[in-house]
Motif scaffolding. Structure first.
Motif, PDB file in Angstrom:
ATOM      1  N   ASP A   1       0.820  -1.217   0.000  1.00  0.00           N
ATOM      2  CA  ASP A   1       0.000   0.000   0.000  1.00  0.00           C
ATOM      3  C   ASP A   1       0.849   1.262   0.000  1.00  0.00           C
ATOM      4  O   ASP A   1       0.464   2.275  -0.561  1.00  0.00           O
ATOM      5  N   ILE A   2       1.971   1.228   0.664  1.00  0.00           N
ATOM      6  CA  ILE A   2       2.799   2.422   0.844  1.00  0.00           C
ATOM      7  C   ILE A   2       3.810   2.509  -0.289  1.00  0.00           C
ATOM      8  O   ILE A   2       4.639   1.625  -0.473  1.00  0.00           O
ATOM      9  N   HIS A   3       3.729   3.618  -1.036  1.00  0.00           N
ATOM     10  CA  HIS A   3       4.605   3.797  -2.196  1.00  0.00           C
ATOM     11  C   HIS A   3       5.714   4.808  -1.958  1.00  0.00           C
ATOM     12  O   HIS A   3       6.692   4.834  -2.706  1.00  0.00           O
ATOM     13  N   LEU A   4       5.550   5.656  -0.940  1.00  0.00           N
ATOM     14  CA  LEU A   4       6.532   6.720  -0.716  1.00  0.00           C
ATOM     15  C   LEU A   4       6.392   7.232   0.708  1.00  0.00           C
ATOM     16  O   LEU A   4       5.271   7.412   1.197  1.00  0.00           O
ATOM     17  N   ILE A   5       7.530   7.470   1.362  1.00  0.00           N
ATOM     18  CA  ILE A   5       7.524   8.011   2.719  1.00  0.00           C
ATOM     19  C   ILE A   5       8.449   9.211   2.780  1.00  0.00           C
ATOM     20  O   ILE A   5       9.599   9.151   2.311  1.00  0.00           O
ATOM     21  N   LEU A   6       7.931  10.282   3.371  1.00  0.00           N
ATOM     22  CA  LEU A   6       8.737  11.477   3.637  1.00  0.00           C
ATOM     23  C   LEU A   6       9.019  11.536   5.127  1.00  0.00           C
ATOM     24  O   LEU A   6       8.097  11.459   5.949  1.00  0.00           O
ATOM     25  N   LEU A   7      10.280  11.706   5.477  1.00  0.00           N
ATOM     26  CA  LEU A   7      10.702  11.919   6.859  1.00  0.00           C
ATOM     27  C   LEU A   7      11.054  13.401   6.990  1.00  0.00           C
ATOM     28  O   LEU A   7      12.101  13.837   6.521  1.00  0.00           O
ATOM     29  N   SER A   8      10.160  14.138   7.592  1.00  0.00           N
ATOM     30  CA  SER A   8      10.319  15.589   7.682  1.00  0.00           C
ATOM     31  C   SER A   8      10.273  16.049   9.135  1.00  0.00           C
ATOM     32  O   SER A   8       9.632  17.029   9.476  1.00  0.00           O
ATOM     33  N   MET A   9      10.977  15.292   9.956  1.00  0.00           N
ATOM     34  CA  MET A   9      11.017  15.646  11.376  1.00  0.00           C
ATOM     35  C   MET A   9      12.124  16.668  11.599  1.00  0.00           C
ATOM     36  O   MET A   9      12.996  16.841  10.750  1.00  0.00           O
ATOM     37  N   PRO A  10      12.091  17.364  12.726  1.00  0.00           N
ATOM     38  CA  PRO A  10      12.967  18.529  12.898  1.00  0.00           C
ATOM     39  C   PRO A  10      14.463  18.261  13.027  1.00  0.00           C
ATOM     40  O   PRO A  10      15.250  19.191  12.937  1.00  0.00           O
ATOM     41  N   ASN A  11      14.872  17.014  13.231  1.00  0.00           N
ATOM     42  CA  ASN A  11      16.323  16.803  13.332  1.00  0.00           C
ATOM     43  C   ASN A  11      16.746  15.506  12.661  1.00  0.00           C
ATOM     44  O   ASN A  11      15.949  14.593  12.470  1.00  0.00           O
TER      45      ASN A  11
ATOM     46  N   PRO B   1      10.757   3.756  -1.504  1.00  0.00           N
ATOM     47  CA  PRO B   1      11.570   4.963  -1.411  1.00  0.00           C
ATOM     48  C   PRO B   1      11.314   5.756  -0.129  1.00  0.00           C
ATOM     49  O   PRO B   1      10.173   5.925   0.288  1.00  0.00           O
ATOM     50  N   LEU B   2      12.413   6.211   0.447  1.00  0.00           N
ATOM     51  CA  LEU B   2      12.390   7.097   1.608  1.00  0.00           C
ATOM     52  C   LEU B   2      13.007   8.430   1.192  1.00  0.00           C
ATOM     53  O   LEU B   2      14.098   8.462   0.626  1.00  0.00           O
ATOM     54  N   VAL B   3      12.307   9.494   1.502  1.00  0.00           N
ATOM     55  CA  VAL B   3      12.792  10.844   1.234  1.00  0.00           C
ATOM     56  C   VAL B   3      12.857  11.554   2.576  1.00  0.00           C
ATOM     57  O   VAL B   3      11.995  11.350   3.430  1.00  0.00           O
ATOM     58  N   ALA B   4      13.879  12.380   2.770  1.00  0.00           N
ATOM     59  CA  ALA B   4      14.008  13.105   4.039  1.00  0.00           C
ATOM     60  C   ALA B   4      14.392  14.550   3.771  1.00  0.00           C
ATOM     61  O   ALA B   4      14.913  14.889   2.710  1.00  0.00           O
ATOM     62  N   THR B   5      14.125  15.375   4.778  1.00  0.00           N
ATOM     63  CA  THR B   5      14.556  16.762   4.732  1.00  0.00           C
ATOM     64  C   THR B   5      15.710  16.949   5.705  1.00  0.00           C
ATOM     65  O   THR B   5      15.816  16.232   6.701  1.00  0.00           O
ATOM     66  N   ALA B   6      16.555  17.906   5.392  1.00  0.00           N
ATOM     67  CA  ALA B   6      17.696  18.226   6.249  1.00  0.00           C
ATOM     68  C   ALA B   6      17.832  19.738   6.334  1.00  0.00           C
ATOM     69  O   ALA B   6      17.556  20.450   5.367  1.00  0.00           O
ATOM     70  N   LYS B   7      18.245  20.205   7.499  1.00  0.00           N
ATOM     71  CA  LYS B   7      18.472  21.641   7.681  1.00  0.00           C
ATOM     72  C   LYS B   7      19.902  22.036   7.326  1.00  0.00           C
ATOM     73  O   LYS B   7      20.152  23.170   6.940  1.00  0.00           O
ATOM     74  N   TYR B   8      20.825  21.107   7.472  1.00  0.00           N
ATOM     75  CA  TYR B   8      22.244  21.427   7.303  1.00  0.00           C
ATOM     76  C   TYR B   8      22.869  20.525   6.253  1.00  0.00           C
ATOM     77  O   TYR B   8      22.532  19.341   6.159  1.00  0.00           O
ATOM     78  N   SER B   9      23.800  21.064   5.494  1.00  0.00           N
ATOM     79  CA  SER B   9      24.429  20.277   4.435  1.00  0.00           C
ATOM     80  C   SER B   9      25.178  19.072   4.997  1.00  0.00           C
ATOM     81  O   SER B   9      25.248  18.030   4.345  1.00  0.00           O
ATOM     82  N   ASP B  10      25.706  19.167   6.219  1.00  0.00           N
ATOM     83  CA  ASP B  10      26.397  18.028   6.838  1.00  0.00           C
ATOM     84  C   ASP B  10      25.454  16.845   7.050  1.00  0.00           C
ATOM     85  O   ASP B  10      25.886  15.693   7.061  1.00  0.00           O
ATOM     86  N   ASP B  11      24.174  17.128   7.254  1.00  0.00           N
ATOM     87  CA  ASP B  11      23.203  16.071   7.523  1.00  0.00           C
ATOM     88  C   ASP B  11      22.842  15.265   6.276  1.00  0.00           C
ATOM     89  O   ASP B  11      22.434  14.107   6.396  1.00  0.00           O
ATOM     90  N   VAL B  12      22.979  15.867   5.122  1.00  0.00           N
ATOM     91  CA  VAL B  12      22.550  15.199   3.886  1.00  0.00           C
ATOM     92  C   VAL B  12      23.274  13.872   3.713  1.00  0.00           C
ATOM     93  O   VAL B  12      22.647  12.825   3.518  1.00  0.00           O
ATOM     94  N   GLU B  13      24.595  13.881   3.811  1.00  0.00           N
ATOM     95  CA  GLU B  13      25.369  12.656   3.612  1.00  0.00           C
ATOM     96  C   GLU B  13      25.030  11.605   4.672  1.00  0.00           C
ATOM     97  O   GLU B  13      24.885  10.426   4.362  1.00  0.00           O
ATOM     98  N   LYS B  14      24.873  12.030   5.916  1.00  0.00           N
ATOM     99  CA  LYS B  14      24.560  11.081   6.984  1.00  0.00           C
ATOM    100  C   LYS B  14      23.186  10.450   6.785  1.00  0.00           C
ATOM    101  O   LYS B  14      22.994   9.274   7.073  1.00  0.00           O
TER     102      LYS B  14
END
Length: 153
Positions: free
Chosen positions: A70-80, A99-112
């Motif tokens: 049922d689940i085709h896409l998940i966004l992780l948009s939590m504050p940290n 697929p998992l998509v996430a948001t990041a506030k800092y460029s250092d977080d993207v790679e992690k």
């Protein structure tokens, strides 16, 4: 989670905007999840389908019934980053392979976040800057070559 194509964890400004933008694209088969009961209540009053839950808590997943198909896409948009990383780990441990998509506030977080088996990560400040610049372009009229610049006296 049964019957929802898209899940959004973290219903702050970004999660809410994504929810609204994607709602019609998935025929309303979208579910927002937030840790804060007041946030959940506010969204329910506006007509959004939102439940309370902590995606980084293993107990949350043990109580949730879902069919992976049922689940085709998940966004992780939590504050940290840590919350998004723990949620990704829980999702993968409970068999989610989509697929998992996430948001990041800092460029250092993207790679992690990418290292945590998240497929796509968006730096919110970078994306906001790019989006703003794209919108501003419609107002930018450069003088043609050989014509006087009428914007400066």
């Amino acid at each position: 989670m049964y019957g929802h194509s898209v899940l959004i964890f973290g219903m702050g400004r970004i999660g809410s905007a994504v929810y609204d933008e994607m709602y019609d694209q998935v025929d309303g088969h979208i579910l927002g999840i937030d840790l804060d009961d007041k946030v959940v209540e506010r969204h329910i009053k506006t007509g959004r389908n939102v439940i309370a839950g902590d995606a980084s808590n293993p107990e949350f997943w043990s109580r949730v019934q879902h069919r992976e198909s049922d689940i085709h896409l998940i966004l992780l948009s939590m504050p940290n980053r840590e919350a998004n990383t723990r949620a990704a780990e829980q999702l993968r441990e409970h068999g989610y392979k989509g697929p998992l998509v996430a948001t990041a506030k800092y460029s250092d977080d993207v790679e992690k976040l990418l290292e945590a088996q998240i497929d796509e990560v968006y730096n919110i400040y970078e994306e906001a800057g790019t989006g703003t610049a794209n919108q501003m372009q419609k107002f930018l009229i450069l003088p043609r070559e050989g014509t006087p610049d009428q914007t400066h006296p």
